[in-house]
Design an enzyme around this catalytic site. Structure first.
Site, PDB file in Angstrom:
ATOM      1  N   ARG A  12       0.841  -1.206   0.000  1.00 43.34           N
ATOM      2  CA  ARG A  12       0.000   0.000   0.000  1.00 43.34           C
ATOM      3  C   ARG A  12       0.883   1.267   0.000  1.00 43.34           C
ATOM      4  NH1 ARG A  12      -0.677   4.574   2.644  1.00 43.34           N
ATOM      5  NH2 ARG A  12      -0.433   3.534   4.653  1.00 43.34           N
ATOM      6  N   ASP A  13       1.507   1.570   1.120  1.00 41.59           N
ATOM      7  CA  ASP A  13       2.344   2.777   1.183  1.00 41.59           C
ATOM      8  C   ASP A  13       3.501   2.650   0.196  1.00 41.59           C
ATOM      9  OD1 ASP A  13       3.198   5.244   2.070  1.00 41.59           O
ATOM     10  OD2 ASP A  13       3.339   4.695   4.175  1.00 41.59           O
ATOM     11  N   HIS A 203       4.778   4.504  12.711  1.00 43.40           N
ATOM     12  CA  HIS A 203       4.962   4.441  11.259  1.00 43.40           C
ATOM     13  C   HIS A 203       5.938   5.542  10.868  1.00 43.40           C
ATOM     14  CE1 HIS A 203       3.030   4.158   7.070  1.00 43.40           C
ATOM     15  NE2 HIS A 203       3.644   5.328   7.002  1.00 43.40           N
ATOM     16  N   HIS A 205       8.984   7.236   8.237  1.00 41.24           N
ATOM     17  CA  HIS A 205       9.626   7.316   6.922  1.00 41.24           C
ATOM     18  C   HIS A 205      11.076   7.741   7.130  1.00 41.24           C
ATOM     19  CE1 HIS A 205       6.274   6.867   3.959  1.00 41.24           C
ATOM     20  NE2 HIS A 205       5.597   6.926   5.099  1.00 41.24           N
ATOM     21  N   CYS A 236       3.789   9.214   0.408  1.00 41.00           N
ATOM     22  CA  CYS A 236       2.442   9.702   0.113  1.00 41.00           C
ATOM     23  C   CYS A 236       2.506  10.642  -1.085  1.00 41.00           C
ATOM     24  CB  CYS A 236       1.892  10.444   1.340  1.00 41.00           C
ATOM     25  SG  CYS A 236       0.311  11.231   1.000  1.00 41.00           S
ATOM     26  N   ASN A 245       9.322   4.577   3.319  1.00 40.38           N
ATOM     27  CA  ASN A 245       9.119   4.142   4.715  1.00 40.38           C
ATOM     28  C   ASN A 245      10.438   3.583   5.249  1.00 40.38           C
ATOM     29  OD1 ASN A 245       6.442   3.757   3.264  1.00 40.38           O
ATOM     30  ND2 ASN A 245       5.844   3.430   5.380  1.00 40.38           N
TER      31      ASN A 245
END
Ligand code: COA
Ligand code: ZN
Length: 312
Positions: A12-13, A203, A205, A236, A245
């Site tokens: 996803r990310d 979470h 990055h 994003c 990430n």
């Protein structure tokens, strides 16, 4: 040995900002391979609009075709009611709702004010919360690339509003790598006190190279759940300057080396990470897949071997 739980977000990310569409077959095969590696969770896809995130337009098909592995929870990102209705059909183990702590980033990413996002997500929670466990990812908790600093109090207030609605987890996101370890430690201490019993995930990055330092600061503050992305892919599309990430295998390797129990099988994971550049068509930032583990030794040069003999 303290247990640390990993949620793999490459699907996803990791993929959402990639320019070249990753074929559905490849996504399914990659998810199935990752399912064998010991993850607590895998974020498989997101039920956003195909116009906003074209890469994940095959969410239904991917969710329908993956082989679910017992012990792994399959979570999906849900931005709004429409996304929740679509996601429910795919029987995920969790909805991961999302809103930003920065008004500007929320408007860029979700095209709504934070209050409107909250109201929409509250409806999703009220309608589906009894059927599906709900996690809420709070973006830009440590700073916004457009607004700058985000007060900790602001994060705590939005977090409380969601926990009052009965969500089971919160993910505290550093969407564009603005967090530094002292700030992370402070945030994690407060969160753990305020939200004891809640599933708290961090979470990060690695935009500014502080990703693993931030993981360590969080672990030392008692956090035991992390999102990571294979190869350090990610970012994003609606956050200027966003980059990858923290790299899952690098973080897992570090914590394994320190004696934590990540539940992960690096022997299975590293070959998958080594194939990732072939999947996305470019190199990826992860380090351990390139350099090998600290236990992967190299033979000494012949000259060193003979010198050893001479000196013995
Ligand atoms: N799934 C599929 N389609 C959706 C949708 C969803 N969850 N939500 C909205 N749409 C469609 C609508 O049907 C509409 O389609 P149309 O133009 O063919 O009529 C179009 O998207 C616009 O709908 P609207 O309600 O006006 O939404 P919006 O344009 O304000 O967009 C979001 C809202 C949240 C759906 C969109 O901004 C989005 O998906 N953003 C991406 C968020 C994201 O994943 N960011 C990265 C991770 S944090
Ligand atoms: Zn992210």
């Amino acid at each position: 040995m303290k247990r640390i739980y990993f949620n793999e977000v490459v699907m996803r990310d990791g993929f959402q900002m990639e320019p070249e569409f990753v074929p559905t077959d490849t996504k399914v095969a990659l998810t199935d391979a990752l399912s064998q590696c010991g993850y607590a969770k895998i974020e498989v896809t997101s039920f956003t609009s195909a116009k906003a995130i074209p890469m994940l337009r095959d969410a239904e098909e991917v969710m329908g075709r993956i082989q679910r592995h017992s012990g792994v929870e399959y979570t999906v990102l849900v931005p709004n009611m429409r996304g929740a209705e679509r996601a429910l059909e795919s029987r995920p183990d969790e909805f991961n709702l999302v809103m930003s702590m920065s008004e500007t980033h929320n408007l860029a990413n979700l095209r709504m004010t934070r209050e409107n996002s909250f109201a929409a997500l509250r409806e999703v929670i009220q309608r589906f919360g009894a059927q599906v466990p709900i996690n809420v990812s709070l973006s830009t908790c440590f700073g916004c690339p457009m607004e700058g600093g985000v007060p900790q109090q602001e994060v705590l207030e939005w977090a409380s509003r969601f926990t009052d609605l009965g969500v089971r987890g919160l993910t505290i996101c550093d969407t564009t790598g603005m967090a530094q370890p002292a700030q992370v430690a402070q945030m994690c201490e407060v969160l753990r006190q305020r939200f004891a019993g809640l599933q708290l995930t961090l979470h990060f990055h690695n935009t500014r190279g502080m990703g693993l330092a931030n993981v360590l600061a969080a672990v030392q503050s008692g956090i035991d759940r992390f999102d990571g992305s294979l190869g350090g892919l990610g970012g994003c599309p609606y956050a200027p300057g966003a980059s990858g990430n923290i790299c899952s295998e690098d973080a897992i390797h570090m914590l394994d080396a320190m004696g934590f129990d990540t539940g992960m099988d690096l022997n299975r994971l590293l070959p998958i990470a080594r194939d990732l550049p072939g999947v996305v068509g470019h190199s990826v930032p992860g380090q351990v897949a390139k350099s090998g583990r600290i236990s992967d030794l190299h033979p000494a040069l012949p000259s060193v071997t003979s010198l050893k003999k001479e000196l013995s």
